[in-house]
Write a protein that holds these residues in place. Structure first.
Motif, PDB file in Angstrom:
ATOM      1  N   ILE A 171       0.825  -1.200   0.000  1.00 56.24           N
ATOM      2  CA  ILE A 171       0.000   0.000   0.000  1.00 56.24           C
ATOM      3  C   ILE A 171       0.862   1.254   0.000  1.00 56.24           C
ATOM      4  O   ILE A 171       0.633   2.195  -0.749  1.00 56.24           O
ATOM      5  N   GLU A 172       1.870   1.253   0.876  1.00 54.62           N
ATOM      6  CA  GLU A 172       2.710   2.441   0.942  1.00 54.62           C
ATOM      7  C   GLU A 172       4.118   2.081   1.379  1.00 54.62           C
ATOM      8  O   GLU A 172       4.323   1.196   2.215  1.00 54.62           O
ATOM      9  N   TYR A 173       5.078   2.747   0.792  1.00 51.88           N
ATOM     10  CA  TYR A 173       6.471   2.470   1.118  1.00 51.88           C
ATOM     11  C   TYR A 173       7.217   3.780   1.160  1.00 51.88           C
ATOM     12  O   TYR A 173       7.185   4.549   0.194  1.00 51.88           O
ATOM     13  N   ASP A 174       7.832   4.049   2.311  1.00 53.10           N
ATOM     14  CA  ASP A 174       8.489   5.352   2.427  1.00 53.10           C
ATOM     15  C   ASP A 174       9.458   5.325   3.597  1.00 53.10           C
ATOM     16  O   ASP A 174       9.577   4.313   4.278  1.00 53.10           O
ATOM     17  N   LYS A 175      10.089   6.451   3.818  1.00 55.92           N
ATOM     18  CA  LYS A 175      10.911   6.583   5.010  1.00 55.92           C
ATOM     19  C   LYS A 175      10.047   6.324   6.235  1.00 55.92           C
ATOM     20  O   LYS A 175       8.884   6.728   6.296  1.00 55.92           O
ATOM     21  N   THR A 176      10.619   5.618   7.218  1.00 53.81           N
ATOM     22  CA  THR A 176       9.855   5.257   8.399  1.00 53.81           C
ATOM     23  C   THR A 176       9.266   6.502   9.078  1.00 53.81           C
ATOM     24  O   THR A 176       8.101   6.520   9.475  1.00 53.81           O
ATOM     25  N   SER A 177      10.078   7.536   9.178  1.00 55.04           N
ATOM     26  CA  SER A 177       9.599   8.748   9.859  1.00 55.04           C
ATOM     27  C   SER A 177       8.332   9.274   9.182  1.00 55.04           C
ATOM     28  O   SER A 177       7.398   9.725   9.843  1.00 55.04           O
ATOM     29  N   ARG A 178       8.294   9.178   7.865  1.00 51.66           N
ATOM     30  CA  ARG A 178       7.123   9.664   7.127  1.00 51.66           C
ATOM     31  C   ARG A 178       5.911   8.771   7.332  1.00 51.66           C
ATOM     32  O   ARG A 178       4.799   9.245   7.581  1.00 51.66           O
ATOM     33  N   ILE A 179       6.161   7.445   7.247  1.00 50.84           N
ATOM     34  CA  ILE A 179       5.062   6.499   7.411  1.00 50.84           C
ATOM     35  C   ILE A 179       4.382   6.701   8.764  1.00 50.84           C
ATOM     36  O   ILE A 179       3.173   6.618   8.901  1.00 50.84           O
ATOM     37  N   PHE A 180       5.181   7.003   9.783  1.00 55.39           N
ATOM     38  CA  PHE A 180       4.598   7.081  11.114  1.00 55.39           C
ATOM     39  C   PHE A 180       4.104   8.470  11.487  1.00 55.39           C
ATOM     40  O   PHE A 180       3.331   8.617  12.426  1.00 55.39           O
ATOM     41  N   THR A 181       4.558   9.489  10.772  1.00 55.26           N
ATOM     42  CA  THR A 181       4.085  10.818  11.141  1.00 55.26           C
ATOM     43  C   THR A 181       3.140  11.407  10.108  1.00 55.26           C
ATOM     44  O   THR A 181       2.187  12.101  10.440  1.00 55.26           O
ATOM     45  N   ASN A 182       3.394  11.070   8.857  1.00 58.43           N
ATOM     46  CA  ASN A 182       2.630  11.752   7.831  1.00 58.43           C
ATOM     47  C   ASN A 182       2.386  10.861   6.608  1.00 58.43           C
ATOM     48  O   ASN A 182       2.809  11.164   5.504  1.00 58.43           O
ATOM     49  N   PRO A 183       1.738   9.721   6.823  1.00 66.23           N
ATOM     50  CA  PRO A 183       1.558   8.802   5.699  1.00 66.23           C
ATOM     51  C   PRO A 183       0.623   9.403   4.655  1.00 66.23           C
ATOM     52  O   PRO A 183      -0.255  10.198   4.988  1.00 66.23           O
ATOM     53  N   SER A 184       0.833   9.046   3.414  1.00 69.87           N
ATOM     54  CA  SER A 184      -0.011   9.642   2.380  1.00 69.87           C
ATOM     55  C   SER A 184      -1.271   8.808   2.154  1.00 69.87           C
ATOM     56  O   SER A 184      -2.202   9.265   1.518  1.00 69.87           O
ATOM     57  N   ASN A 185      -1.268   7.581   2.677  1.00 72.21           N
ATOM     58  CA  ASN A 185      -2.437   6.741   2.441  1.00 72.21           C
ATOM     59  C   ASN A 185      -3.275   6.615   3.711  1.00 72.21           C
ATOM     60  O   ASN A 185      -2.750   6.467   4.814  1.00 72.21           O
ATOM     61  N   ARG A 186      -4.566   6.643   3.542  1.00 71.08           N
ATOM     62  CA  ARG A 186      -5.493   6.589   4.661  1.00 71.08           C
ATOM     63  C   ARG A 186      -5.381   5.268   5.437  1.00 71.08           C
ATOM     64  O   ARG A 186      -5.342   5.236   6.664  1.00 71.08           O
ATOM     65  N   GLN A 187      -5.284   4.155   4.657  1.00 66.46           N
ATOM     66  CA  GLN A 187      -5.192   2.836   5.300  1.00 66.46           C
ATOM     67  C   GLN A 187      -3.922   2.723   6.138  1.00 66.46           C
ATOM     68  O   GLN A 187      -3.935   2.186   7.240  1.00 66.46           O
ATOM     69  N   THR A 188      -2.837   3.252   5.601  1.00 65.67           N
ATOM     70  CA  THR A 188      -1.582   3.220   6.359  1.00 65.67           C
ATOM     71  C   THR A 188      -1.754   3.956   7.671  1.00 65.67           C
ATOM     72  O   THR A 188      -1.383   3.463   8.741  1.00 65.67           O
ATOM     73  N   GLU A 189      -2.340   5.112   7.589  1.00 61.86           N
ATOM     74  CA  GLU A 189      -2.527   5.920   8.786  1.00 61.86           C
ATOM     75  C   GLU A 189      -3.365   5.176   9.814  1.00 61.86           C
ATOM     76  O   GLU A 189      -3.020   5.094  10.990  1.00 61.86           O
ATOM     77  N   ASP A 190      -4.473   4.603   9.335  1.00 66.38           N
ATOM     78  CA  ASP A 190      -5.327   3.845  10.252  1.00 66.38           C
ATOM     79  C   ASP A 190      -4.556   2.711  10.903  1.00 66.38           C
ATOM     80  O   ASP A 190      -4.702   2.435  12.091  1.00 66.38           O
ATOM     81  N   TYR A 191      -3.724   2.056  10.109  1.00 71.95           N
ATOM     82  CA  TYR A 191      -3.008   0.906  10.655  1.00 71.95           C
ATOM     83  C   TYR A 191      -1.954   1.321  11.679  1.00 71.95           C
ATOM     84  O   TYR A 191      -1.888   0.778  12.773  1.00 71.95           O
ATOM     85  N   VAL A 192      -1.129   2.311  11.319  1.00 74.60           N
ATOM     86  CA  VAL A 192      -0.045   2.646  12.247  1.00 74.60           C
ATOM     87  C   VAL A 192      -0.555   3.340  13.504  1.00 74.60           C
ATOM     88  O   VAL A 192       0.098   3.313  14.537  1.00 74.60           O
ATOM     89  N   THR A 193      -1.723   3.929  13.417  1.00 71.58           N
ATOM     90  CA  THR A 193      -2.265   4.535  14.628  1.00 71.58           C
ATOM     91  C   THR A 193      -3.139   3.557  15.395  1.00 71.58           C
ATOM     92  O   THR A 193      -3.699   3.907  16.419  1.00 71.58           O
ATOM     93  N   GLY A 194      -3.238   2.339  14.887  1.00 72.45           N
ATOM     94  CA  GLY A 194      -3.947   1.304  15.631  1.00 72.45           C
ATOM     95  C   GLY A 194      -5.443   1.342  15.476  1.00 72.45           C
ATOM     96  O   GLY A 194      -6.165   0.780  16.269  1.00 72.45           O
ATOM     97  N   ARG A 195      -5.929   2.014  14.431  1.00 73.39           N
ATOM     98  CA  ARG A 195      -7.363   2.068  14.263  1.00 73.39           C
ATOM     99  C   ARG A 195      -7.931   0.800  13.611  1.00 73.39           C
ATOM    100  O   ARG A 195      -9.093   0.515  13.732  1.00 73.39           O
ATOM    101  N   PHE A 196      -7.077   0.085  12.922  1.00 70.99           N
ATOM    102  CA  PHE A 196      -7.489  -1.276  12.536  1.00 70.99           C
ATOM    103  C   PHE A 196      -6.250  -2.153  12.430  1.00 70.99           C
ATOM    104  O   PHE A 196      -5.120  -1.668  12.379  1.00 70.99           O
ATOM    105  N   GLY A 197      -6.472  -3.475  12.437  1.00 76.12           N
ATOM    106  CA  GLY A 197      -5.290  -4.309  12.382  1.00 76.12           C
ATOM    107  C   GLY A 197      -5.588  -5.742  12.700  1.00 76.12           C
ATOM    108  O   GLY A 197      -6.711  -6.147  12.766  1.00 76.12           O
TER     109      GLY A 197
END
Ligand SMILES: Nc1ncnc2c1ncn2[C@@H]1O[C@H](COP(=O)(O)OP(=O)(O)OP(=O)(O)O)[C@@H](O)[C@H]1O
Ligand SMILES: [Mg+2]
Lengths: 316, 252
Positions: B226-252
């Motif tokens: 779904i998304e591949y980027d620098k770790t800092s970006r994935i965890f602070t400012n992901p460009s994909n909604r699903q990624t954001e939901d996943y890393v913030t623990g909203r689904f999994g």
């Protein structure tokens, strides 16, 4: 809370447990009776003389050495045939053969063969080894009647066929018990398939393979029915031995073309065919005790292997 | 300055009829730690096993697309799988040490590579144990059964064993998921140390761990990248909604 104080009555459970207990006890008593009888009666007969000399006086006296020798010789040849074949077949089936309808049929067949009555193997041996292989060899090689008759080699081959499924099944089990994760570890480190089998799978499966094969062998050594048609002789005081000579230097070898005496068959003969069955009674007990001891020794070996294996595993 | 070690283009993988990986393209960098994250069953382990061709061992696996390591197509017909696997160390979720001694586990790889000289083997054992930060703990008991070590030590021994074949890439499939926090911290320190010399790919379900140890993070979902980027970006400012939901623990 009063329900906690009321003891639950499980009548059918009670009956079941006690019926099984009773049956178990009966079984043990029967086995104990047979064993004790054989040991007590047999022990008084056994002597060095009995073990080391041949039957005398129409088999009503003397020893059973030819029968012991025959049993050991047949068993040795059987091991020689069955062990490599069985173990390599199992390794092939488990490690190399792709899972297909064909290999599944073979697995099922092997499993079922392990339960076929031994007399069937005897008839198979007669039909296949003597009447088919032997007779055809005679015809092709123009040897008259050489191969197409009962002989030690055919008896061993037949017993080998009999124990083969047991060896294969137990080897398969032992190979299967090696965790997939260990194979993965080995492949992951760059091992080839053969290196993995040799360095990881076989060392772990070895005790299981040994236990299984020894039990299979002890089963083969005790069988009577298959050797009945295949060269077990009524009375044959001279041993199936031939001198193999290199120049002047000769070593005695088992002669696979000879007939032989066989412990289990000898007992059967003493009990049913002798001129004086009552007089041979002690001999029967003695022979039985020897046979049981031989198989028991094999089983003990298997148990020791298994025990040592468990100890090693427990330590790890 | 980053160098590409592994290049994957349009990778599809099927277990029989079932597609487990769909159209994956990714560049994995040398001397970096790349984390694979995503919900259970999304294909992380499968993808990891594509890289050292462990899927070859499973019947009925079909792969399309292109995977190159250092520019070499690893699914090329003429490529020697065994040599490939020697270049790539793998550490599994559950320690899979052989029921042999610590020493024998360590030298398993070198030995199947034909090294017989006891002195060379000893050196390899010592060097890799030091690398895996295990030397001090086990130097006096190399001939003890490997399985007598604690879970964390076992896992570090697995890493040492993998290092002994001098790989360039190390694949780790949830290497710390069964470990306590202290052992986990040790493994993470180790990963940090190892990345100076190796390309490391780590699968983890632990978001903090991914954030702590990795330089790049790939988020997989249902067999897709779904998304591949620098770790800092994935965890602070992901460009994909699903990624954001996943890393913030909203689904999994
Ligand atoms: N040997 C196999 N045969 C068939 N299907 C498989 C096999 N291995 C994995 N799969 C399937 O492929 C999909 C991806 O599995 P995979 O093990 O790669 O997931 P994962 O992301 O590693 O999950 P987890 O986080 O739980 O380890 C799953 O749907 C799984 O059922
Ligand atoms: Mg997984």
């Amino acid at each position: 809370m009063s329900i906690l104080l009321k003891k639950h009555k499980d009548i059918s459970g009670f009956i079941f447990i006690n019926v099984t207990r009773l049956l178990f006890l009966m079984l043990i008593l029967m086995l104990a009776f047979i064993l004790i009888k054989i040991i007590v009666e047999g022990f008084s007969v056994i002597s060095w003389e009995f073990i080391s000399s041949e039957p005398k006086n129409n088999m009503t006296e003397g020893g059973i050495f030819p029968a012991i020798f025959g049993t050991v010789a047949v068993t040795l040849l059987m091991i020689l045939f069955a062990l490599p074949l069985g173990i390599f077949s199992a390794i092939y089936l488990n490690e190399y053969a792709k899972d297909s309808v064909f290999t599944r049929i073979i697995r099922t067949a092997v499993n079922n063969l392990a339960g076929v009555p031994s007399i069937v193997f005897g008839l198979f041996g007669l039909g296949f080894f003597i009447l088919f292989v032997g007779k055809n060899l005679d015809e092709v090689l123009q040897t008259g009647l050489l191969f197409g008759q009962p002989a030690l080699i055919w008896a061993s081959s037949t017993l080998a066929v009999l124990v083969l499924p047991i060896i294969i099944v137990s080897t398969l089990e032992a190979l299967n018990s090696v965790p997939k994760s260990h194979r993965d570890a080995s492949y992951g480190l760059g091992a080839t398939k053969w290196q993995t089998i040799k360095n990881v799978v076989l060392p772990q499966a070895r005790p299981g393979i040994l236990t299984g094969t020894i039990l299979a062998i002890s089963r083969g050594a005790g069988e009577t029915a298959p050797v009945l048609f295949l060269g077990a002789a009524f009375f044959l005081p001279n041993l199936p031995i031939v001198d193999l000579c290199f120049g002047d230097y000769c070593i005695p070898m088992i002669n696979p073309g000879e007939q032989f005496m066989y412990l289990a068959y000898h007992i059967f003969i003493l009990a049913t065919q002798s001129s004086n069955p009552t007089k041979t009674m002690p001999l029967q007990y003695g022979s039985t005790l020897v046979l049981i001891t031989l198989t028991f020794l094999l089983n003990i070996t298997a148990i020791i292997f298994r025990y040592r294996f468990r100890k090693i595993l427990g330590r790890l | 300055m980053k160098e590409t070690k592994i290049t994957v283009k349009n990778l599809n993988l099927f277990y029989g009829e079932k597609q487990a990986l769909a159209d994956i393209s990714i560049d994995i960098y040398s001397q970096r730690v790349t984390a694979f994250i995503g919900p259970s069953g999304c294909g992380k382990s499968t993808f990891l096993r594509v890289i050292n061709r462990m899927n070859d061992l499973i019947d009925d696996v079909r792969i399309t697309g292109k995977i190159q390591i250092d520019g070499i197509d690893i699914y090329d017909k003429n490529l020697d799988v065994v040599n490939l696997r020697k270049r790539i160390g793998m550490v599994f979720q559950k320690s899979n040490l052989f029921p042999k001694t610590i020493y024998e586990n360590l030298i398993f790889g070198p030995r199947i590579n034909g090294i017989k000289d006891r002195k060379v083997l000893d050196e390899i054992a010592e060097k890799t144990l030091i690398q895996a930060a295990l030397w001090e703990e086990v130097k006096d008991r190399l001939d003890d059964p490997a399985l007598s070590l604690s879970g964390g030590q076992q896992q570090r021994l697995c890493i040492a064993r993998a290092l002994a074949v001098e790989p360039q890439i190390i694949l780790m499939d949830e290497p710390a998921s069964a470990l306590d926090p202290i052992s986990t911290a040790k493994i993470e320190e180790l990963i940090d140390e190892l990345k100076k010399n190796y390309t490391i790919v780590i699968v983890t379900h632990n978001m903090q761990q991914a954030a702590r140890v990795s330089d790049y993070t790939a988020f997989f979902y249902l067999g897709r990248l779904i998304e591949y980027d620098k770790t800092s970006r994935i965890f602070t400012n992901p460009s994909n909604r699903q990624t954001e939901d996943y890393v913030t623990g909203r689904f999994g």
